[in-house]
Design an enzyme around this catalytic site. Structure first.
Site, mmCIF file in Angstrom:
data_model
loop_
_atom_site.group_PDB
_atom_site.id
_atom_site.type_symbol
_atom_site.label_atom_id
_atom_site.label_comp_id
_atom_site.label_asym_id
_atom_site.label_seq_id
_atom_site.Cartn_x
_atom_site.Cartn_y
_atom_site.Cartn_z
ATOM 1 N N ASP A 238 0.883 -1.162 0.000
ATOM 2 C CA ASP A 238 0.000 0.000 0.000
ATOM 3 C C ASP A 238 0.928 1.222 0.000
ATOM 4 O O ASP A 238 2.121 1.125 0.306
ATOM 5 C CB ASP A 238 -0.954 0.007 1.204
HETATM 6 C C1 BGC Z 1 -4.909 3.410 -0.051
HETATM 7 C C2 BGC Z 1 -5.006 2.393 -1.187
HETATM 8 C C3 BGC Z 1 -4.810 3.092 -2.495
HETATM 9 C C4 BGC Z 1 -3.460 3.783 -2.491
HETATM 10 C C5 BGC Z 1 -3.133 4.519 -3.774
HETATM 11 C C6 BGC Z 1 -3.636 4.221 -0.145
HETATM 12 O O1 BGC Z 1 -3.650 5.273 0.789
HETATM 13 O O2 BGC Z 1 -4.967 2.737 1.188
HETATM 14 O O3 BGC Z 1 -6.243 1.737 -1.149
HETATM 15 O O4 BGC Z 1 -4.903 2.174 -3.558
HETATM 16 O O5 BGC Z 1 -3.444 4.735 -1.425
HETATM 17 O O6 BGC Z 1 -3.928 5.645 -3.898
#
Ligand code: BGC
Length: 758
Positions: A238
């Protein structure tokens, strides 16, 4: 939408590239470049691919010539809470394919979704991005979305792996969860999607699980995901979840996102130098990155997107997602559907005009267009349909009082009021959790005042996770939960209210009476860096149903404009233990006057077990559309996993023999038919040792009877006394020590040998 896919790049051979890469190039490939791209190695013909959010629409960031950032318009499909409520895998495959097409048309190789974390508490701010409180629903529907996306040549990213069930302290919190709960509740959905739909990528979670960050969790990323489930894709982090890059690679993480300008490359190189990171682990990750890039490269290519068709699909999905919670009779007939010719109908509620159709955070899509309830209803019933805002979305008390008075005046002259209520954006988002389950007080006061002057009130709800209805819903004969229904949600609501389509959504999360009733109450969101999952496997309806707690609306609930009957349940089991399969057959009939869809749900319970099990668990479901009077035979097959629990001492799934109960119906509390099932379990449990208990020896299928005879505990009479009950907890070694000649170690050794088949 026009296709802007770049010209395809030539193929490359992963092993040839591996052989030619320098160590520095390999290390560089394990991090992204900027926010959304992978590293290219131009000298070896390795291009860069782009990934983008997800999950219910494409959020591709574009940077203009002047450096300003914007988001490419894309179809905003209903959010996951709504998609889940359709219980419709075929539809979700179609939605997934549409998402995949838009992704591919935008020259993006991987869409960051679906999110399938379990809704442990309705307070989680991100529940709108997740499918259910139940792992079977999350698994089946998550797999359908992945299959759909990947059928268009783009990858999915199944997220957030794992045990990411709250936003509070999400970057650091340690989710402490026992192994059985982990397997049965928090991993089971991921297992289903990984093994059935084979997503190209999995995204690790931010949080810790039992002490270790998910981004460097060897048990999760390697032992379970790859060794047990056979995952052959790539694990990305993530965004910002990696805190120790060498440890993450060693644990099985392949791609650190976003890029950090190469800042962690030196750490990885140093770890390779001092031997704390194995070169083979780096190579494995680099191979997976290259394979993903090669897959993404193959998927690239021109494709057209029909935005109108996708809007229509979003509308269909939103219509199937809305859950009709109640529809009481007024003047002898259910309030819904409304009469299109009713000129006295009025609409109240700012959310009818300013729709909240998606949640905030990384999933926020720039919709291609938006339908609101007010204009959609006006298009059906008439342009002059009255409207009053009734409340503000920012909770301005003075303005709210004036708006309420206006709305009450409008309602006074109305035949029927469609009142749209819901959570303002500030109450629910990625990044923080809710603190209560209530609608804003200004909205429930409005309902009370409107209902006094016009009792025919239909409440339409717009929210991303359960809100309490107890305390206000008795003022509205009909309540339609429309969730955050995506860009066409308003039109779908209008279709449902006037009966142009029939509601068919079902709850994938229980609506409790009060926060205090919820399974994780008092434990969510934890504190001091830790959250203990003390409710164990009793999550969602597993908790309410096992405890017999009254709820406002149970898991699986949803009404429509007709009724169904269930008949002729026949349940049979074939095979034994892990080889068992259960076949469930029944007939469903539409007994009303309108067409409609029923979601037939199959629950299994194991009333007597060595471990405490939920009273029932959903093991299969199917959505059946029926014309008035039509019957359909439903035939479902359950695998042995539907009977098994996770046996931690054996470290595997285990089918315990005995009587099981199979129930079918329209919700976890609307069980129409039941059947008992005798299951032959795995045997013998464990060979006896001196540390086995007297109780275990008495229950042993091989030597139990001989043992009872040897100690003089023959039959139930001997076992019924409290002394005998106390004796059951002694170990066999203790028994032989204390028996004063009536039973000795020699007899014990003989019985132990016999139990082992010697
Ligand atoms: C979120 C993810 C997301 C990623 C990219 C993160 O803060 O938890 O679900 O895909 O950011 O935007």
């Amino acid at each position: 939408m026009t296709d802007d896919a770049s010209a395809t790049t030539p193929p490359f051979d992963v092993e040839e590239v591996m052989a030619d890469l320098t160590r520095e190039e390999k290390v560089a490939l394990t991090s992204g470049v900027g926010f959304w791209d992978t590293e290219a190695v131009e000298r070896l013909g390795v291009p860069s691919i782009m990934v983008s959010d997800g999950p219910h629409g494409l959020r591709k960031e574009v940077v203009g010539d002047d450096g300003t950032r914007s988001t490419l318009p894309a179809t905003c499909f209903p959010t996951a809470v709504a998609l889940g409520s359709t219980w419709d895998a075929d539809l979700l495959r179609e939605v997934g394919a549409a998402l995949g097409r838009e992704t591919r048309a935008a020259d993006v190789a991987v869409l960051l979704g679906p999110g399938i974390n379990i809704k442990r508490s309705p307070l989680c701010g991100r529940n709108f991005e997740y499918l259910s409180e139940d792992p079977h629903v999350s698994g089946v529907l998550g797999a359908a979305l992945v299959e759909g996306m990947q059928s268009e040549g783009v990858g999915a990213s199944l997220k957030h792996f794992a045990v990411n069930n709250q936003e509070t302290d999400r970057m650091r919190v340690d989710a402490v969860v026992d192994q059985r709960t982990l397997r049965e509740v928090y991993l089971a959905g991921f297992e289903h999607v990984v093994t059935r739909a084979r997503p190209w990528t999995v995204m690790c979670a931010y949080n810790r699980v039992n002490g270790t960050h998910a981004s460097r969790h060897h048990q999760l990323l390697t032992q379970v995901l790859r060794d047990e489930w056979g995952f052959d894709g790539l694990v990305m982090s993530d965004w910002g979840a990696v805190h120790d890059h060498p440890a993450a690679i060693a644990a099985g993480l392949d791609l650190r996102m976003p890029g950090v300008d190469g800042r962690s490359d030196a750490d990885v190189l140093a770890a390779l130098e001092d031997g704390s990171l194995d070169e083979a682990a780096l190579d494995a990750s680099v191979r997976r990155v290259l394979r993903l890039v090669e897959r993404g490269r193959q998927g690239a290519g021109p494709v057209d997107v029909d935005v109108d068709a996708h809007h229509a699909l979003a509308r269909e999905a939103a219509a199937r997602a809305a859950v009709l919670l109640k529809n009481d009779p007024v003047d002898g007939a259910p309030l819904l559907p409304l009469d299109e010719a009713d000129t006295g109908l009025v609409v109240v509620g700012e959310l009818a005009r300013t729709p909240r159709f998606q949640g905030a955070g990384s999933s926020q899509v720039e919709a291609t267009r938006v339908d609101d309830v007010l204009s959609s209803l006006r298009a059906v019933v008439g342009d002059d349909t009255g409207f009053a805002a009734g409340y503000t979305l920012d909770g301005d008390d003075t303005a709210d009082a004036d708006l309420r008075a206006e709305a009450v005046e409008l309602a006074r002259g109305a035949t029927t009021v469609v009142l749209v209520l819901g959570l303002p954006a500030a109450e629910e988002s990625e990044g923080f959790d809710r603190t209560h389950l209530r609608l804003p007080a200004t909205q429930t006061t409005l309902l009370a005042e409107v209902a006094q002057v016009c009792p025919r009130v239909v409440v339409v709800l717009a929210n991303g996770s359960a809100v309490t209805v107890t305390g206000w819903q008795d003022r509205a004969p009909a309540v339609l939960e429309a969730w955050l229904g995506g860009q066409a949600g308003g039109a779908a609501v209008a279709d449902l209210l006037v009966g142009r389509s029939a509601p068919s959504g079902r709850l994938t999360e229980t609506i409790p009476h009060a926060l205090e009733d919820t399974p994780a109450f008092g434990r969510f969101p934890g504190g001091l860096g830790q959250v203990v999952y003390g409710e164990g496997v009793l999550v969602g309806y597993r908790w309410y149903d096992t405890r017999g707690t009254d709820v406002a609306y149970p898991f699986g609930h949803g009404l429509t404009y007709t009724t169904f009957s269930y008949d002729d349940l026949a349940v049979t089991v074939d095979g034994e233990g892990a080889g068992s399969t259960v076949s469930v057959r029944l007939t469903v009939t539409n007994t009303g006057a309108r067409a409609g869809a029923e979601v037939v749900q199959v629950y299994v319970g194991d009333p007597e077990s060595a471990v405490q099990r939920p009273v029932r668990e959903l093991r299969a479901f199917v959505r059946v559309s029926l014309e008035p009077g039509e019957s359909r035979d439903v035939d479902l097959t359950l695998s042995s996993r539907a009977l098994a629990y996770w046996h931690e001492p054996k470290h595997r799934w285990f089918v315990e023999g005995g009587r099981f109960v199979v129930s079918v119906g329209g919700s976890s509390r609307d069980l129409r038919l039941h059947a008992d099932l005798d299951v032959v379990g795995e045997s013998p449990a464990e060979p006896l040792t001196t540390m086995s208990t007297v109780g275990e020896a008495l229950d042993d299928p091989v030597v139990g009877a001989r043992f009872a005879e040897a100690i003089g505990a023959d039959g139930d009479a001997g076992l019924g006394s409290h002394v005998a009950l106390m004796m059951r907890e002694f170990t066999l070694g203790q028994l032989a020590d204390f028996a004063q000649g009536r039973f000795d170690h020699a007899r014990l050794d003989e019985l132990i040998a016999a139990s082992r088949g010697a």
